[in-house]
Design a protein around this motif. Sequence first.
Motif, PDB file in Angstrom:
ATOM      1  N   ARG A  91       3.211 -20.917   8.146  1.00 22.79           N
ATOM      2  CA  ARG A  91       2.220 -20.014   8.599  1.00 22.79           C
ATOM      3  C   ARG A  91       1.497 -19.222   7.692  1.00 22.79           C
ATOM      4  O   ARG A  91       0.297 -18.927   7.756  1.00 22.79           O
ATOM      5  N   VAL A  92       2.097 -19.003   6.602  1.00 21.61           N
ATOM      6  CA  VAL A  92       1.583 -18.114   5.503  1.00 21.61           C
ATOM      7  C   VAL A  92       0.026 -18.401   4.990  1.00 21.61           C
ATOM      8  O   VAL A  92      -0.583 -17.523   4.993  1.00 21.61           O
ATOM      9  N   PRO A  93      -0.299 -19.635   4.646  1.00 20.91           N
ATOM     10  CA  PRO A  93      -1.605 -19.968   4.220  1.00 20.91           C
ATOM     11  C   PRO A  93      -2.466 -19.788   5.147  1.00 20.91           C
ATOM     12  O   PRO A  93      -3.761 -19.392   4.947  1.00 20.91           O
ATOM     13  N   PHE A  94      -2.181 -19.774   6.451  1.00 24.36           N
ATOM     14  CA  PHE A  94      -3.336 -19.458   7.501  1.00 24.36           C
ATOM     15  C   PHE A  94      -3.426 -17.949   7.537  1.00 24.36           C
ATOM     16  O   PHE A  94      -4.467 -17.361   8.420  1.00 24.36           O
ATOM     17  N   LEU A  95      -2.596 -17.076   6.827  1.00 25.01           N
ATOM     18  CA  LEU A  95      -2.844 -15.680   6.854  1.00 25.01           C
ATOM     19  C   LEU A  95      -3.808 -15.280   5.724  1.00 25.01           C
ATOM     20  O   LEU A  95      -4.140 -14.184   5.231  1.00 25.01           O
ATOM     21  N   GLY A  96      -4.141 -16.268   4.837  1.00 25.16           N
ATOM     22  CA  GLY A  96      -4.765 -16.181   3.853  1.00 25.16           C
ATOM     23  C   GLY A  96      -4.150 -16.036   2.442  1.00 25.16           C
ATOM     24  O   GLY A  96      -4.742 -15.411   1.507  1.00 25.16           O
ATOM     25  N   TYR A  97      -2.918 -16.288   2.340  1.00 28.04           N
ATOM     26  CA  TYR A  97      -2.166 -16.385   1.212  1.00 28.04           C
ATOM     27  C   TYR A  97      -1.820 -17.546   0.613  1.00 28.04           C
ATOM     28  O   TYR A  97      -1.779 -18.750   1.423  1.00 28.04           O
ATOM     29  N   GLN A  98      -1.474 -17.726  -0.466  1.00 30.23           N
ATOM     30  CA  GLN A  98      -0.959 -19.058  -1.110  1.00 30.23           C
ATOM     31  C   GLN A  98       0.522 -19.118  -1.270  1.00 30.23           C
ATOM     32  O   GLN A  98       0.709 -18.535  -2.549  1.00 30.23           O
ATOM     33  N   PRO A  99       1.283 -19.666  -0.564  1.00 35.11           N
ATOM     34  CA  PRO A  99       2.659 -19.565  -0.874  1.00 35.11           C
ATOM     35  C   PRO A  99       3.065 -20.033  -2.127  1.00 35.11           C
ATOM     36  O   PRO A  99       3.857 -19.508  -2.498  1.00 35.11           O
ATOM     37  N   GLN A 100       2.436 -21.015  -2.610  1.00 42.12           N
ATOM     38  CA  GLN A 100       2.678 -21.662  -3.790  1.00 42.12           C
ATOM     39  C   GLN A 100       2.459 -20.611  -5.104  1.00 42.12           C
ATOM     40  O   GLN A 100       3.502 -20.672  -6.128  1.00 42.12           O
ATOM     41  N   ARG A 101       1.750 -19.985  -5.041  1.00 40.91           N
ATOM     42  CA  ARG A 101       1.349 -18.888  -5.998  1.00 40.91           C
ATOM     43  C   ARG A 101       2.211 -17.875  -5.896  1.00 40.91           C
ATOM     44  O   ARG A 101       2.850 -17.203  -7.108  1.00 40.91           O
ATOM     45  N   ALA A 102       2.682 -17.493  -4.761  1.00 38.73           N
ATOM     46  CA  ALA A 102       3.533 -16.348  -4.522  1.00 38.73           C
ATOM     47  C   ALA A 102       4.934 -16.533  -5.046  1.00 38.73           C
ATOM     48  O   ALA A 102       5.589 -15.990  -5.494  1.00 38.73           O
ATOM     49  N   ARG A 103       5.380 -18.194  -4.855  1.00 38.72           N
ATOM     50  CA  ARG A 103       6.544 -18.573  -5.103  1.00 38.72           C
ATOM     51  C   ARG A 103       6.597 -18.664  -6.675  1.00 38.72           C
ATOM     52  O   ARG A 103       7.556 -18.486  -7.356  1.00 38.72           O
ATOM     53  N   LEU A 104       5.422 -18.895  -7.559  1.00 36.19           N
ATOM     54  CA  LEU A 104       5.442 -18.850  -8.856  1.00 36.19           C
ATOM     55  C   LEU A 104       5.809 -17.587  -9.344  1.00 36.19           C
ATOM     56  O   LEU A 104       6.423 -17.509 -10.365  1.00 36.19           O
ATOM     57  N   CYS A 105       5.049 -16.482  -8.747  1.00 32.03           N
ATOM     58  CA  CYS A 105       5.161 -15.255  -9.291  1.00 32.03           C
ATOM     59  C   CYS A 105       6.608 -14.884  -8.967  1.00 32.03           C
ATOM     60  O   CYS A 105       7.332 -14.032 -10.035  1.00 32.03           O
ATOM     61  N   ALA A 106       7.217 -14.973  -8.032  1.00 33.95           N
ATOM     62  CA  ALA A 106       8.694 -14.497  -7.635  1.00 33.95           C
ATOM     63  C   ALA A 106       9.359 -15.421  -8.661  1.00 33.95           C
ATOM     64  O   ALA A 106      10.552 -14.753  -9.201  1.00 33.95           O
ATOM     65  N   TYR A 107       9.280 -16.638  -9.201  1.00 36.88           N
ATOM     66  CA  TYR A 107      10.010 -17.473 -10.220  1.00 36.88           C
ATOM     67  C   TYR A 107       9.927 -16.523 -11.578  1.00 36.88           C
ATOM     68  O   TYR A 107      10.898 -16.512 -12.098  1.00 36.88           O
ATOM     69  N   VAL A 108       8.664 -16.212 -11.779  1.00 31.99           N
ATOM     70  CA  VAL A 108       8.450 -15.561 -13.333  1.00 31.99           C
ATOM     71  C   VAL A 108       9.159 -14.414 -13.000  1.00 31.99           C
ATOM     72  O   VAL A 108       9.905 -14.062 -13.975  1.00 31.99           O
ATOM     73  N   ALA A 109       9.117 -13.735 -12.279  1.00 29.05           N
ATOM     74  CA  ALA A 109       9.731 -12.171 -12.024  1.00 29.05           C
ATOM     75  C   ALA A 109      11.130 -12.453 -12.193  1.00 29.05           C
ATOM     76  O   ALA A 109      11.851 -11.998 -12.945  1.00 29.05           O
ATOM     77  N   ALA A 110      11.817 -13.532 -11.608  1.00 33.86           N
ATOM     78  CA  ALA A 110      13.199 -13.843 -11.639  1.00 33.86           C
ATOM     79  C   ALA A 110      13.588 -14.309 -12.974  1.00 33.86           C
ATOM     80  O   ALA A 110      14.660 -13.925 -13.458  1.00 33.86           O
ATOM     81  N   GLY A 111      12.734 -15.079 -13.499  1.00 31.27           N
ATOM     82  CA  GLY A 111      13.035 -15.521 -14.823  1.00 31.27           C
ATOM     83  C   GLY A 111      12.987 -14.473 -15.918  1.00 31.27           C
ATOM     84  O   GLY A 111      13.963 -14.239 -16.770  1.00 31.27           O
ATOM     85  N   ILE A 112      12.159 -13.336 -15.667  1.00 37.33           N
ATOM     86  CA  ILE A 112      12.271 -12.286 -16.948  1.00 37.33           C
ATOM     87  C   ILE A 112      13.190 -11.425 -16.357  1.00 37.33           C
ATOM     88  O   ILE A 112      14.114 -11.008 -17.320  1.00 37.33           O
ATOM     89  N   VAL A 113      13.692 -11.127 -15.221  1.00 33.54           N
ATOM     90  CA  VAL A 113      15.008 -10.250 -14.916  1.00 33.54           C
ATOM     91  C   VAL A 113      16.149 -10.838 -15.464  1.00 33.54           C
ATOM     92  O   VAL A 113      17.046 -10.338 -16.058  1.00 33.54           O
ATOM     93  N   ALA A 114      16.301 -12.254 -15.384  1.00 34.18           N
ATOM     94  CA  ALA A 114      17.508 -13.142 -15.767  1.00 34.18           C
ATOM     95  C   ALA A 114      17.648 -12.768 -17.399  1.00 34.18           C
ATOM     96  O   ALA A 114      18.602 -12.686 -17.973  1.00 34.18           O
ATOM     97  N   ALA A 115      16.571 -13.226 -17.697  1.00 33.05           N
ATOM     98  CA  ALA A 115      16.335 -13.048 -19.696  1.00 33.05           C
ATOM     99  C   ALA A 115      16.584 -11.795 -19.912  1.00 33.05           C
ATOM    100  O   ALA A 115      17.152 -11.597 -21.143  1.00 33.05           O
ATOM    101  N   LEU A 116      16.129 -10.613 -19.534  1.00 31.12           N
ATOM    102  CA  LEU A 116      16.409  -9.273 -20.021  1.00 31.12           C
ATOM    103  C   LEU A 116      17.745  -9.004 -19.927  1.00 31.12           C
ATOM    104  O   LEU A 116      18.543  -8.477 -20.889  1.00 31.12           O
ATOM    105  N   SER A 117      18.234  -9.456 -18.965  1.00 32.02           N
ATOM    106  CA  SER A 117      19.868  -9.170 -18.808  1.00 32.02           C
ATOM    107  C   SER A 117      20.649  -9.988 -19.747  1.00 32.02           C
ATOM    108  O   SER A 117      21.551  -9.581 -20.417  1.00 32.02           O
ATOM    109  N   GLY A 118      20.216 -11.297 -19.912  1.00 37.20           N
ATOM    110  CA  GLY A 118      20.757 -12.192 -20.667  1.00 37.20           C
ATOM    111  C   GLY A 118      20.734 -11.555 -22.271  1.00 37.20           C
ATOM    112  O   GLY A 118      21.533 -11.836 -23.283  1.00 37.20           O
ATOM    113  N   ALA A 119      19.632 -11.134 -22.711  1.00 36.14           N
ATOM    114  CA  ALA A 119      19.427 -10.403 -24.013  1.00 36.14           C
ATOM    115  C   ALA A 119      20.408  -9.345 -24.485  1.00 36.14           C
ATOM    116  O   ALA A 119      20.989  -9.084 -25.502  1.00 36.14           O
ATOM    117  N   LEU A 120      21.147  -8.593 -23.294  1.00 39.38           N
ATOM    118  CA  LEU A 120      21.982  -7.866 -23.679  1.00 39.38           C
ATOM    119  C   LEU A 120      23.465  -8.297 -23.732  1.00 39.38           C
ATOM    120  O   LEU A 120      24.115  -7.660 -24.584  1.00 39.38           O
TER     121      LEU A 120
END
Lengths: 247, 346
Positions: free
Chosen positions: B223-252
């Motif tokens: 249903r999401v694209p019919f509300l005007g959002y792009q799920p694929q882009r949102a998933r990409l953003c979520a994936y990047v956010a998750a990657g950053i969080v994992a990497a910053l933790s790993g750096a410690l």
Amino acid sequence: MTPPILEVSGLGIAFGGLRAVDDLSFRAERNAVTTIIGPNGAGKSTVFNLISGALSPRAGKVTFDGRDCTGAPPHRMRTLGLGRSFQITSLFPDLTVFENLRLASEVLEPRSRWLLPVSRSPIALARADALLSRFALTGRADELAGALSHGEQRRLEVAMAIAAEPKLLLLDEPTQGMSHGDTEETAELIRSLAADLSVLLIEHDIGLVMTISDHVVVMHQGRKLAEGAPAAVRADPAVQAAYFGHA
Amino acid sequence: MVEAATGPVADPARGARPIDRIGLAMRASHLLALLLLAGCLVFALVAWRTGDVFYLRLATEALIFAGLALSVDILLGYTGLLSLGQALYFGLGAYMSAVLLRSGWSFAGVMAAVLLGATVVSFLGGLIVSRVRGVYFALITFGMAQVAAKAVYNTRELGASDGLIGVPIVKIALGFTTVSSDSPIGFFLFVLGFMVLLYLALSYLLDTPFGRILIAIRSNERRVPFLGYQPQRARLCAYVAAGIVAALSGALYPMLRGFVSPELMSFTTSGNAVITVVTGGAGTLVGALYGSVILTALRSVIGSWTSHHLIVIGLIFMAVVIFFPRGLIGVIRARLESWLVRRRTR
Ligand SMILES: Nc1ncnc2c1ncn2[C@@H]1O[C@H](COP(=O)(O)OP(=O)(O)OP(=O)(O)O)[C@@H](O)[C@H]1O
Ligand SMILES: [Mg+2]
């Protein structure tokens, strides 16, 4: 003169060997209710899918609001001002009714607010509130959408389709499974909507079609069988044979 | 009873205002997070008074892996994507940190570089994985992490199968004080503060319209694209956010242990993070934190009784999934949430 809100010409798509929509052309005028009728499997919902971007046509053209939108993806069609509801209710079942409406209204907000807390989206919140009362869902606002009765879910389905103030609203059998009273109310609602926007409707209830439509398109086996004013369409012998004969 | 649609946001106090269930659930998470924070501080005090080193180091490690679990929760709990390769980013952060620290970089420099590196790599990875969902997403994330782990395993410059040892002690300048990574209590408190910040940043992000779109994707993506959002882009953003969080933790990690090994990128690490989130409660953020603490404690306690601790942990995990499908903290949070709702509606 402003062009019609929607014009499709020569639209076609096939699934395997089945020509679900075949060389279909029609227009939907502004501030009018245009209704597509036809027997089960005629291709009505597929037309909605082609217009709203759920499917890309193999042939033909979709012109929306004077713009060629053939094959544009759903989010783009929504941005251009198209709203649609689904024949098979498609809500966010594990979110509350209010949250469903808020999500559907969020595109009214400037994008700069998408990374602010949701409480800072006053337009969307006000819109969702207004929709709750308009669709008599205020008492159910905090309920999960999945917990609503079938009739309430159908109402929410329509409310979500109009949430972002579309120019053209596609309603796929909005009254399906509704009680008699709800059907009457929905008919009135659709009529009142046509004051500010244009409606393209798919509907099986012939009585309803006759009273609320300005223009009727009859489909049969993917093709257009007839179109015209409700009374004229009803009197058409070909329509009677193919459609009313069956029903 | 129905309020006028004009300006209803101004006064959220009374009457017909709908309840923001997701917001209240987040508040329930905050209460539990505060409790955990208090517990950690008490633990730190006791450990400091008794001069303990071992448990402080272990607890610090638990918190670092809690960061990895947080990253899995963004994907699994909020967006509905099962990543079986989140250790890729944890390992990326750990290796970058180890290499740079060995070349004498400062803490701030390392973290900035890891942030940048993780953003670039997770964006590129995200371009691939955001196209797919469900089991394909799981398999591709798994595959990417395997490839990366194998590559590290075979790179002599990165220590190959031995990993990199001899990561120097790093001094972390915080303005008001300087923390040394070899101070058990100091570094524990620092990592605790770091995780609090990560948690706050994520809970902010997930309470925005963007965060709600992620939840909508989990609930009914079609249903999401019919509300005007792009799920694929949102998933990409979520994936990047998750990657950053994992990497910053790993750096410690190399700051704590002084070494890195390919194990950090392995499937064991990715899988453990998923188990952590599911045990704690997916989609709660705070469950990831508790899950990591609980599992680290169990591993250590059971590991001191029997060398078959994996069997015991496996059985415990199965029991949690069967009896508490929402996770241990998920169950408690749900109770807390309905209490908050009741308080609100009265
Ligand atoms: N995605 C699809 N893949 C394959 N076949 C499809 C697909 N969508 C529709 N069809 C087929 O196309 C034909 C037209 O379907 P459509 O749903 O458009 O009919 P309809 O007029 O909406 O019927 P109803 O009144 O039952 O809703 C049907 O035979 C249907 O099985
Ligand atoms: Mg249909």
